[in-house]
Enzyme design. Structure first.
Site, PDB file in Angstrom:
ATOM      1  N   SER A  75       0.775  -1.362   0.306  1.00 42.02           N
ATOM      2  CA  SER A  75       0.242  -0.380  -0.039  1.00 42.02           C
ATOM      3  C   SER A  75       1.288   1.051  -0.194  1.00 42.02           C
ATOM      4  O   SER A  75       1.882   1.296   0.472  1.00 42.02           O
ATOM      5  CB  SER A  75      -0.918   0.285   1.214  1.00 42.02           C
ATOM      6  OG  SER A  75      -1.080   1.243   1.660  1.00 42.02           O
ATOM      7  N   TYR A 123      -3.709  -1.888   9.570  1.00 44.32           N
ATOM      8  CA  TYR A 123      -3.138  -2.356   8.388  1.00 44.32           C
ATOM      9  C   TYR A 123      -1.690  -1.128   7.689  1.00 44.32           C
ATOM     10  O   TYR A 123      -0.339  -2.040   7.426  1.00 44.32           O
ATOM     11  CB  TYR A 123      -4.135  -0.899   7.456  1.00 44.32           C
ATOM     12  CG  TYR A 123      -4.238  -1.222   6.249  1.00 44.32           C
ATOM     13  CD1 TYR A 123      -4.524  -2.323   5.707  1.00 44.32           C
ATOM     14  CD2 TYR A 123      -3.383   0.037   5.349  1.00 44.32           C
ATOM     15  CE1 TYR A 123      -4.479  -2.398   4.170  1.00 44.32           C
ATOM     16  CE2 TYR A 123      -3.297  -0.621   4.200  1.00 44.32           C
ATOM     17  CZ  TYR A 123      -3.585  -1.614   3.718  1.00 44.32           C
ATOM     18  OH  TYR A 123      -4.404  -1.387   2.109  1.00 44.32           O
TER      19      TYR A 123
HETATM   20  N1  LIG Z   1      -7.808  -0.440  -3.201  1.00 43.28           N
HETATM   21  C1  LIG Z   1      -7.730   0.143  -1.892  1.00 43.28           C
HETATM   22  O1  LIG Z   1      -7.233   2.039  -2.628  1.00 43.28           O
HETATM   23  C2  LIG Z   1      -6.558  -0.445  -1.898  1.00 43.28           C
HETATM   24  C3  LIG Z   1      -4.804   0.719  -2.253  1.00 43.28           C
HETATM   25  C4  LIG Z   1      -3.847   0.039  -1.801  1.00 43.28           C
HETATM   26  C5  LIG Z   1      -3.876  -1.516  -1.712  1.00 43.28           C
HETATM   27  N2  LIG Z   1      -5.184  -2.136  -1.551  1.00 43.28           N
HETATM   28  C6  LIG Z   1      -4.669  -3.609  -1.011  1.00 43.28           C
HETATM   29  O2  LIG Z   1      -4.832  -4.215  -2.659  1.00 43.28           O
HETATM   30  C7  LIG Z   1      -4.927  -5.811  -2.074  1.00 43.28           C
HETATM   31  C8  LIG Z   1      -6.450  -6.267  -3.050  1.00 43.28           C
HETATM   32  O3  LIG Z   1      -7.178  -5.050  -2.211  1.00 43.28           O
HETATM   33  P1  LIG Z   1      -8.553  -4.973  -3.395  1.00 43.28           P
HETATM   34  O4  LIG Z   1      -7.858  -3.253  -3.402  1.00 43.28           O
HETATM   35  O5  LIG Z   1      -8.243  -5.486  -4.624  1.00 43.28           O
HETATM   36  O6  LIG Z   1      -9.744  -5.442  -2.937  1.00 43.28           O
HETATM   37  P2  LIG Z   1     -10.363  -6.387  -2.286  1.00 43.28           P
HETATM   38  O7  LIG Z   1     -11.460  -6.004  -3.692  1.00 43.28           O
HETATM   39  O8  LIG Z   1     -11.607  -5.780  -1.042  1.00 43.28           O
HETATM   40  O9  LIG Z   1     -10.301  -7.553  -2.923  1.00 43.28           O
HETATM   41  C9  LIG Z   1      -9.860  -8.155  -1.459  1.00 43.28           C
HETATM   42  C10 LIG Z   1      -9.117  -9.855  -1.999  1.00 43.28           C
HETATM   43  O10 LIG Z   1      -8.840 -10.157  -0.882  1.00 43.28           O
HETATM   44  C11 LIG Z   1      -9.498 -11.581  -0.687  1.00 43.28           C
HETATM   45  N3  LIG Z   1      -8.687 -12.229   0.606  1.00 43.28           N
HETATM   46  C12 LIG Z   1      -9.174 -11.215   1.795  1.00 43.28           C
HETATM   47  N4  LIG Z   1      -9.016 -12.470   2.577  1.00 43.28           N
HETATM   48  C13 LIG Z   1      -8.667 -13.750   2.489  1.00 43.28           C
HETATM   49  C14 LIG Z   1      -7.983 -14.332   2.465  1.00 43.28           C
HETATM   50  N5  LIG Z   1      -8.195 -14.916   4.146  1.00 43.28           N
HETATM   51  N6  LIG Z   1      -7.753 -15.759   1.304  1.00 43.28           N
HETATM   52  C15 LIG Z   1      -7.586 -15.375   0.507  1.00 43.28           C
HETATM   53  N7  LIG Z   1      -8.645 -14.334  -0.387  1.00 43.28           N
HETATM   54  C16 LIG Z   1      -8.716 -13.567   0.630  1.00 43.28           C
HETATM   55  C17 LIG Z   1     -10.704 -11.264  -1.033  1.00 43.28           C
HETATM   56  O11 LIG Z   1     -12.196 -12.071  -0.975  1.00 43.28           O
HETATM   57  P3  LIG Z   1     -12.397 -13.298  -0.884  1.00 43.28           P
HETATM   58  O12 LIG Z   1     -13.488 -12.530  -0.448  1.00 43.28           O
HETATM   59  O13 LIG Z   1     -13.200 -13.731  -1.520  1.00 43.28           O
HETATM   60  O14 LIG Z   1     -11.952 -14.160   0.375  1.00 43.28           O
HETATM   61  C18 LIG Z   1     -11.155  -9.817  -1.781  1.00 43.28           C
HETATM   62  O15 LIG Z   1     -10.812 -11.180  -2.888  1.00 43.28           O
HETATM   63  C19 LIG Z   1      -5.263  -5.776  -0.776  1.00 43.28           C
HETATM   64  O16 LIG Z   1      -4.061  -6.551  -0.114  1.00 43.28           O
HETATM   65  C20 LIG Z   1      -5.699  -4.356  -0.101  1.00 43.28           C
HETATM   66  O17 LIG Z   1      -4.142  -4.003   1.219  1.00 43.28           O
HETATM   67  C21 LIG Z   1      -5.895  -2.147  -2.003  1.00 43.28           C
END
Ligand SMILES: NC(=O)c1ccc[n+]([C@@H]2O[C@H](COP(=O)([O-])OP(=O)(O)OC[C@H]3O[C@@H](n4cnc5c(N)ncnc54)[C@H](OP(=O)(O)O)[C@@H]3O)[C@@H](O)[C@H]2O)c1
Length: 243
Positions: A143, A157
């Site tokens: 992040s 986080y």
């Molecule tokens: N969106 C932002 O602004 C942002 C910014 C910086 C970094 N990030 C990072 O990007 C990454 C992806 O997030 P995203 O933004 O794409 O949001 P997202 O669509 O909510 O994706 C998060 C994914 O993690 C999966 N997940 C959560 N716990 C899990 C577990 N124990 N085992 C397997 N899968 C798991 C969820 O799927 P299930 O619930 O089906 O398991 C979901 O598909 C995250 O690490 C987040 O910290 C996001």
């Protein structure tokens, strides 16, 4: 689909939505075979459909990416199906609306650290023999908050994502001789379901100004497709609106 990836295999966690799903589609478009993990099987099925539409091949490995049993079984399936593993994209992640010491809950802290930091550490450990064999690459989806401290990102986080930087750097320092490369990828705001974890969920206008998942996926592809003598230690990608 272009075939420049030559049948290389990438295992993506968090593949049922957001950055993980977009990365699966982008990688498949570039000719990678994609293994997909997440806990919601129907969400993974939607990713598979999109991958197939892009002309790609997908292997569905549903489950909790922090479970050692799931990790072991998934690696066995990948090996039995494709016989190789060339890359990991670790996008499974968690945050919570309670982000301040004043509303700190130890159980929530443990869960966020388990998903964001401990799980990736266990998964990389288990996958290392295959990555050494392929001179593979690991992308830790961390992040912006791990690159530029942000007091509202949350206690757990911030700590867990900052910890990914240490995982990535120690991997690079200790596995260089085996050809394994690691990237600490630091996206700014991305328009995904993840925004639902915020205390104030952003408006549609605010979301439109953010990175879209496909923007991050293109960055990941850039890292995946680097020649094996090239490493991107850290990559920060943010929307112009990021402050
Ligand atoms: N969106 C932002 O602004 C942002 C910014 C910086 C970094 N990030 C990072 O990007 C990454 C992806 O997030 P995203 O933004 O794409 O949001 P997202 O669509 O909510 O994706 C998060 C994914 O993690 C999966 N997940 C959560 N716990 C899990 C577990 N124990 N085992 C397997 N899968 C798991 C969820 O799927 P299930 O619930 O089906 O398991 C979901 O598909 C995250 O690490 C987040 O910290 C996001």
């Amino acid at each position: 689909m272009d075939s420049s990836a030559d049948g290389r295999v990438v295992w993506i966690t968090g593949a049922g939505s957001g950055i993980g799903r977009a990365t699966a589609i982008e990688a498949a478009t570039a000719g990678w075979r994609v293994a997909l993990t997440g806990r919601r099987a129907p969400a993974l099925d939607e990713t598979v459909a999109a991958v197939q539409e892009a002309g790609g091949a997908a292997l569905v490995l549903p489950g909790d990416a922090t479970s050692d049993d799931v990790i072991r079984a998934s690696l066995d399936r990948i090996t039995a199906t494709w016989g190789r593993l060339d890359a990991l994209v670790l996008a499974a992640g968690l945050n919570a609306p309670e982000r301040r010491w004043a509303d700190h809950d130890p159980a929530t802290f443990d869960e966020i650290v388990r998903v964001n930091l401990t799980g990736p550490a266990h998964l990389v450990t288990a996958a290392l023999p295959l990555l050494r064999a392929s001179h593979g690459v690991v992308v830790f989806v961390s992040s912006y908050a791990a690159w530029a401290f942000n007091p509202i990102a949350g206690v757990a986080y911030s700590a867990s994502k900052a910890g990914l930087s240490a995982l990535s750097r120690t991997l690079n320092a200790q596995e260089a001789a085996s050809g394994v490369r690691s990237c600490h990828l630091c996206p700014g705001d991305v328009n995904t379901d993840f925004l639902g974890h915020r205390p104030q969920v952003p408006s549609d206008d605010a979301r439109a100004a953010m990175l879209q998942p496909s923007d991050v996926a293109r960055s990941v592809r850039f890292v995946l497709e680097a020649p094996t003598h090239v490493r991107f230690d850290e990559l920060v990608v943010s929307p112009v609106s990021q402050t």
